[in-house]
Design a protein around this motif. Structure first.
Motif, short mmCIF file in Angstrom:
data_model
loop_
_atom_site.label_atom_id
_atom_site.label_comp_id
_atom_site.label_asym_id
_atom_site.label_seq_id
_atom_site.Cartn_x
_atom_site.Cartn_y
_atom_site.Cartn_z
N THR A 12 0.87 -1.17 0.00
CA THR A 12 0.00 0.00 0.00
C THR A 12 0.91 1.22 0.00
OG1 THR A 12 -0.05 0.18 2.40
CG2 THR A 12 -1.75 -1.21 1.38
N GLN A 13 0.34 2.40 -0.22
CA GLN A 13 1.16 3.61 -0.13
C GLN A 13 1.76 3.73 1.27
OE1 GLN A 13 -1.32 6.90 -1.34
NE2 GLN A 13 -0.92 6.56 -3.51
N ALA A 14 0.99 3.40 2.28
CA ALA A 14 1.47 3.50 3.67
C ALA A 14 2.62 2.54 3.93
CB ALA A 14 0.32 3.25 4.64
N GLN A 15 2.52 1.32 3.40
CA GLN A 15 3.59 0.34 3.63
C GLN A 15 4.89 0.76 2.95
OE1 GLN A 15 1.32 -2.97 2.09
NE2 GLN A 15 1.06 -3.86 4.14
N LEU A 16 4.79 1.23 1.70
CA LEU A 16 5.99 1.69 1.00
C LEU A 16 6.56 2.90 1.70
CD1 LEU A 16 7.99 1.40 -1.32
CD2 LEU A 16 6.46 2.81 -2.72
N ALA A 17 5.70 3.81 2.11
CA ALA A 17 6.15 5.01 2.82
C ALA A 17 6.92 4.65 4.09
CB ALA A 17 4.96 5.90 3.15
N ASP A 18 6.40 3.66 4.82
CA ASP A 18 7.06 3.22 6.04
C ASP A 18 8.46 2.69 5.75
OD1 ASP A 18 7.00 2.67 8.91
OD2 ASP A 18 6.93 0.55 8.32
N LYS A 19 8.59 1.92 4.69
CA LYS A 19 9.90 1.36 4.33
C LYS A 19 10.87 2.46 3.89
CE LYS A 19 8.41 -3.26 3.05
NZ LYS A 19 9.27 -3.99 3.96
N LEU A 20 10.34 3.55 3.32
CA LEU A 20 11.18 4.63 2.83
C LEU A 20 11.36 5.75 3.86
CD1 LEU A 20 9.57 4.96 -0.72
CD2 LEU A 20 11.69 3.75 -0.11
N ASN A 21 10.67 5.62 4.98
CA ASN A 21 10.72 6.63 6.04
C ASN A 21 10.20 7.98 5.55
OD1 ASN A 21 11.10 7.25 8.72
ND2 ASN A 21 13.23 7.89 8.43
N ILE A 22 9.10 7.96 4.81
CA ILE A 22 8.42 9.16 4.35
C ILE A 22 6.92 8.99 4.63
CG2 ILE A 22 10.12 9.74 2.57
CD1 ILE A 22 8.27 8.49 0.47
N SER A 23 6.15 10.03 4.40
CA SER A 23 4.71 9.93 4.68
C SER A 23 3.97 9.28 3.51
CB SER A 23 4.13 11.32 4.94
OG SER A 23 4.07 12.05 3.74
#
Length: 144
Positions: free
Chosen positions: A24-35
């Motif tokens: 999800t956008q949230a999961q990728l964001a978490d891995k990249l340390n961004i929102s």
């Protein structure tokens, strides 16, 4: 720079790769340390990542920078053991707290200098050997 849907290859490819990878956008964001909203803005062409984030996206989705930016069609990157170790070591240095050198704690600026030196040394080594296997080393350089 805001891109139209027709010219937003980066955003289109990012979304397709994210979905294909099952994030999800949230999961990728978490891995990249961004929102998550930042990922959404990338996908919509309303925002562009900095070089470090672009590199992280490519590593996470296992694609070349050229492919993700829409300047190439070679989707795969080299997954050699050495380049993965170098990239993982650079990530370790950048993300670790309390690292010391000869008993003295490293500042963030010193960590950046060390990782920059590793990147330069790797690029020089790659260029010296690039005559032997251009495609292999070009993929590694793109990841640095």
């Amino acid at each position: 720079m805001i891109l139209s849907k027709e010219t937003n290859k980066f955003g289109s490819r990012l979304k397709a790769l994210r979905v294909k990878s099952g994030f999800t956008q949230a999961q990728l964001a978490d891995k990249l340390n961004i929102s998550p909203s930042t990922v959404g803005m990338y996908e919509q062409g309303r925002r562009e990542p900095d070089n470090d984030t672009l590199t992280k996206i490519c590593r996470e989705l296992k694609v070349s920078v050229d492919y993700l930016l829409g300047t190439g069609n070679n989707i795969k990157t080299s997954d050699s053991e050495i380049d993965r170790l170098i990239l993982d070591f650079i990530d370790f240095i950048e993300s670790s707290e309390g690292l010391t050198f000869d008993g003295i704690p490293l500042t963030n600026n010193e960590k950046k200098k060390i990782t920059s030196a590793l990147k330069v040394a790797t690029a020089v080594s790659i260029l010296e050997h690039s005559q032997e296997s251009d495609n292999f080393y070009n993929d590694i350089i793109l990841k640095l």
